[in-house]
Design a protein around this motif. Structure first.
Motif, mmCIF file in Angstrom:
data_model
loop_
_atom_site.group_PDB
_atom_site.id
_atom_site.type_symbol
_atom_site.label_atom_id
_atom_site.label_comp_id
_atom_site.label_asym_id
_atom_site.label_seq_id
_atom_site.Cartn_x
_atom_site.Cartn_y
_atom_site.Cartn_z
ATOM 1 N N ILE A 126 0.605 -1.040 0.347
ATOM 2 C CA ILE A 126 0.310 -0.145 0.082
ATOM 3 C C ILE A 126 1.070 1.188 0.047
ATOM 4 C CG2 ILE A 126 -0.626 0.092 2.399
ATOM 5 C CD1 ILE A 126 -3.226 1.389 1.754
ATOM 6 N N VAL A 127 0.098 2.185 -1.092
ATOM 7 C CA VAL A 127 1.333 3.567 -1.357
ATOM 8 C C VAL A 127 0.158 4.613 -0.819
ATOM 9 C CG1 VAL A 127 3.208 5.040 -2.262
ATOM 10 C CG2 VAL A 127 2.536 2.574 -2.496
ATOM 11 N N GLY A 128 0.827 5.371 0.272
ATOM 12 C CA GLY A 128 -0.613 6.422 0.798
ATOM 13 C C GLY A 128 -0.152 7.821 -0.102
ATOM 14 N N SER A 129 -1.221 8.526 -0.165
ATOM 15 C CA SER A 129 -0.710 9.818 -0.996
ATOM 16 C C SER A 129 -0.264 10.294 -1.306
ATOM 17 C CB SER A 129 -2.402 9.894 -0.478
ATOM 18 O OG SER A 129 -3.123 11.769 -1.193
ATOM 19 N N GLY A 130 0.213 11.061 -2.234
ATOM 20 C CA GLY A 130 1.239 12.394 -2.590
ATOM 21 C C GLY A 130 2.309 11.230 -2.822
ATOM 22 N N SER A 131 2.489 10.142 -2.937
ATOM 23 C CA SER A 131 3.744 9.352 -2.967
ATOM 24 C C SER A 131 4.399 9.450 -4.263
ATOM 25 C CB SER A 131 4.144 8.384 -2.066
ATOM 26 O OG SER A 131 4.053 8.205 -0.485
ATOM 27 N N VAL A 132 5.847 9.877 -4.276
ATOM 28 C CA VAL A 132 6.340 9.095 -5.066
ATOM 29 C C VAL A 132 7.562 8.044 -5.133
ATOM 30 C CG1 VAL A 132 8.617 10.150 -6.887
ATOM 31 C CG2 VAL A 132 6.951 11.957 -5.585
ATOM 32 N N ILE A 133 7.821 6.930 -6.449
ATOM 33 C CA ILE A 133 8.351 6.343 -6.329
ATOM 34 C C ILE A 133 9.209 6.512 -7.493
ATOM 35 C CG2 ILE A 133 8.737 3.705 -6.410
ATOM 36 C CD1 ILE A 133 6.015 4.085 -4.979
ATOM 37 N N LEU A 134 10.105 5.830 -7.301
ATOM 38 C CA LEU A 134 11.780 6.278 -8.125
ATOM 39 C C LEU A 134 12.107 5.115 -8.711
ATOM 40 C CD1 LEU A 134 13.357 9.611 -6.836
ATOM 41 C CD2 LEU A 134 11.721 9.635 -8.150
ATOM 42 N N PRO A 135 12.526 5.281 -9.716
ATOM 43 C CA PRO A 135 13.416 4.125 -11.204
ATOM 44 C C PRO A 135 13.980 3.383 -10.196
ATOM 45 C CG PRO A 135 13.247 5.873 -12.094
ATOM 46 C CD PRO A 135 13.338 6.751 -11.539
ATOM 47 N N GLY A 136 13.959 1.680 -10.507
ATOM 48 C CA GLY A 136 14.407 0.793 -9.491
ATOM 49 C C GLY A 136 14.688 0.043 -8.526
ATOM 50 N N VAL A 137 13.225 0.742 -7.611
ATOM 51 C CA VAL A 137 12.562 0.262 -6.780
ATOM 52 C C VAL A 137 11.295 -1.087 -6.613
ATOM 53 C CG1 VAL A 137 11.053 1.273 -4.517
ATOM 54 C CG2 VAL A 137 12.700 3.239 -5.263
ATOM 55 N N ARG A 138 12.361 -1.856 -5.754
ATOM 56 C CA ARG A 138 11.117 -3.163 -5.497
ATOM 57 C C ARG A 138 10.665 -2.583 -3.899
ATOM 58 N NH1 ARG A 138 11.497 -7.629 -8.029
ATOM 59 N NH2 ARG A 138 10.701 -9.191 -6.377
ATOM 60 N N LEU A 139 9.678 -2.800 -4.235
ATOM 61 C CA LEU A 139 8.902 -2.852 -2.460
ATOM 62 C C LEU A 139 8.246 -4.984 -2.009
ATOM 63 C CD1 LEU A 139 6.685 0.319 -2.844
ATOM 64 C CD2 LEU A 139 8.840 0.127 -1.991
ATOM 65 N N GLU A 140 9.360 -5.304 -1.230
ATOM 66 C CA GLU A 140 8.832 -6.431 -1.371
ATOM 67 C C GLU A 140 7.382 -6.762 -0.291
ATOM 68 O OE1 GLU A 140 10.261 -8.580 -2.505
ATOM 69 O OE2 GLU A 140 12.503 -7.324 -2.860
ATOM 70 N N SER A 149 5.340 10.425 1.151
ATOM 71 C CA SER A 149 6.959 9.777 1.144
ATOM 72 C C SER A 149 7.401 9.228 -0.347
ATOM 73 C CB SER A 149 7.082 7.985 1.237
ATOM 74 O OG SER A 149 6.393 8.364 3.116
ATOM 75 N N LEU A 150 8.862 10.151 -0.369
ATOM 76 C CA LEU A 150 10.197 9.859 -1.374
ATOM 77 C C LEU A 150 10.748 8.458 -1.388
ATOM 78 C CD1 LEU A 150 11.038 10.731 -4.699
ATOM 79 C CD2 LEU A 150 12.211 11.661 -3.026
ATOM 80 N N VAL A 151 9.904 7.403 -2.575
ATOM 81 C CA VAL A 151 11.460 6.066 -2.289
ATOM 82 C C VAL A 151 12.508 5.990 -3.226
ATOM 83 C CG1 VAL A 151 10.702 3.523 -2.157
ATOM 84 C CG2 VAL A 151 8.907 5.486 -1.722
ATOM 85 N N THR A 152 13.073 6.345 -2.554
ATOM 86 C CA THR A 152 14.169 6.038 -3.844
ATOM 87 C C THR A 152 14.737 4.791 -3.435
ATOM 88 O OG1 THR A 152 16.225 7.194 -1.632
ATOM 89 C CG2 THR A 152 14.929 8.236 -3.198
ATOM 90 N N LYS A 153 14.904 3.894 -2.161
ATOM 91 C CA LYS A 153 15.622 2.746 -1.926
ATOM 92 C C LYS A 153 14.354 1.434 -1.955
ATOM 93 C CE LYS A 153 19.634 4.960 -0.700
ATOM 94 N NZ LYS A 153 20.560 5.159 0.402
ATOM 95 N N SER A 154 15.123 0.456 -2.038
ATOM 96 C CA SER A 154 13.724 -0.525 -1.947
ATOM 97 C C SER A 154 14.004 -1.165 -1.015
ATOM 98 C CB SER A 154 14.575 -2.116 -3.086
ATOM 99 O OG SER A 154 14.904 -2.036 -4.258
ATOM 100 N N CYS A 155 12.267 -1.337 -0.405
ATOM 101 C CA CYS A 155 11.421 -1.730 0.716
ATOM 102 C C CYS A 155 11.733 -3.067 0.981
ATOM 103 C CB CYS A 155 10.477 -1.141 1.092
ATOM 104 S SG CYS A 155 11.377 0.815 0.989
ATOM 105 N N LYS A 156 11.932 -4.133 2.837
ATOM 106 C CA LYS A 156 11.769 -5.488 2.549
ATOM 107 C C LYS A 156 10.383 -5.281 2.771
ATOM 108 C CE LYS A 156 17.062 -5.223 4.335
ATOM 109 N NZ LYS A 156 17.490 -5.773 5.096
ATOM 110 N N ALA A 157 10.262 -6.929 3.241
ATOM 111 C CA ALA A 157 9.165 -7.266 3.572
ATOM 112 C C ALA A 157 7.966 -6.952 4.886
ATOM 113 C CB ALA A 157 8.719 -8.822 3.199
ATOM 114 N N PHE A 158 6.652 -6.350 5.029
ATOM 115 C CA PHE A 158 6.501 -6.236 5.992
ATOM 116 C C PHE A 158 6.817 -5.025 6.730
ATOM 117 C CE2 PHE A 158 4.117 -10.163 4.588
ATOM 118 C CZ PHE A 158 2.544 -9.599 4.189
ATOM 119 N N GLY A 159 7.597 -4.156 6.078
ATOM 120 C CA GLY A 159 8.532 -2.678 6.976
ATOM 121 C C GLY A 159 7.504 -1.699 6.555
#
Length: 189
Positions: A126-140, A149-159
């Motif tokens: 689930i990605v909250g309102s107004g967030s930006v996800i950049l190239p190469g990101v992997r959300l487990e 939020s600005l997501v610049t790096k991949s995120c580990k499962a269930f975090g």
């Protein structure tokens, strides 16, 4: 939200289209031949899905809320049960902002240095309102991204992650996995 009927959806030329798909008549799609949409998906008003060479793949039970965009040359894939809140932007391409190159797609490619990288969102993301996800990101699987939020790096499962740039906040509960099994039981009988 006024939705397209099934005939109108099929005439758009998607690579694949599942059952029980609801698409707003005010949503925009580019390069439909590179877009796959699974079962039980909903795409709301003013969303833009612009598929590049890598395409866009939506799994099952996906919701893409108003004003959300998925754009870029790299592949963008959302696994089952993903939810993108309003005004989320996912990019699989991004200009070089350093000043060493020119920017924007109206400039010939030899003068730019665009990064293209696949983006993947696992099950139950689930990605909250107004967030930006950049190239190469992997959300487990099971990742939750807080609003704005600005997501610049991949995120580990269930975090649970939030901020600019997004940082780990705490673990997310896994009760939803039991609920998923309950949802699927009637379909298996």
């Amino acid at each position: 939200m006024a939705a397209l009927n099934r005939d109108a959806i099929e005439q758009m030329g998607f690579a694949e289209i599942g059952n029980n798909v609801t698409i707003s008549e005010k949503a925009s799609f580019h390069n439909c031949a590179k877009i796959k949409i699974g079962n039980n998906c909903r795409i709301d008003d003013f969303c833009v899905l612009s598929a590049g060479e890598g395409g866009i793949t939506l799994g099952n039970y996906i919701h893409i809320a108003v004003y959300t965009s998925l754009i870029g040359a790299g592949k963008i894939a959302l696994d089952d049960y993903c939810n993108l809140s309003s005004r989320v932007a996912i990019y699989s391409s991004s200009d070089d902002y350093s000043g060493a190159f020119m920017t924007n797609p109206a400039v010939p490619k030899q003068f730019t240095n665009v990064e293209h990288a696949d983006v993947y969102l696992g099950k139950h993301v689930i990605v909250g309102s107004g967030s930006v996800i950049l190239p190469g990101v992997r959300l487990e699987d099971g990742v939750a991204i807080g609003a704005l939020s600005l997501v610049t790096k991949s995120c580990k499962a269930f975090g649970i992650y939030a901020g600019n740039p997004a940082k780990f906040i705490k673990e997310r509960k896994k009760d939803l996995l039991t609920l998923e099994q309950q949802l699927l039981k009637p379909q298996k009988q």
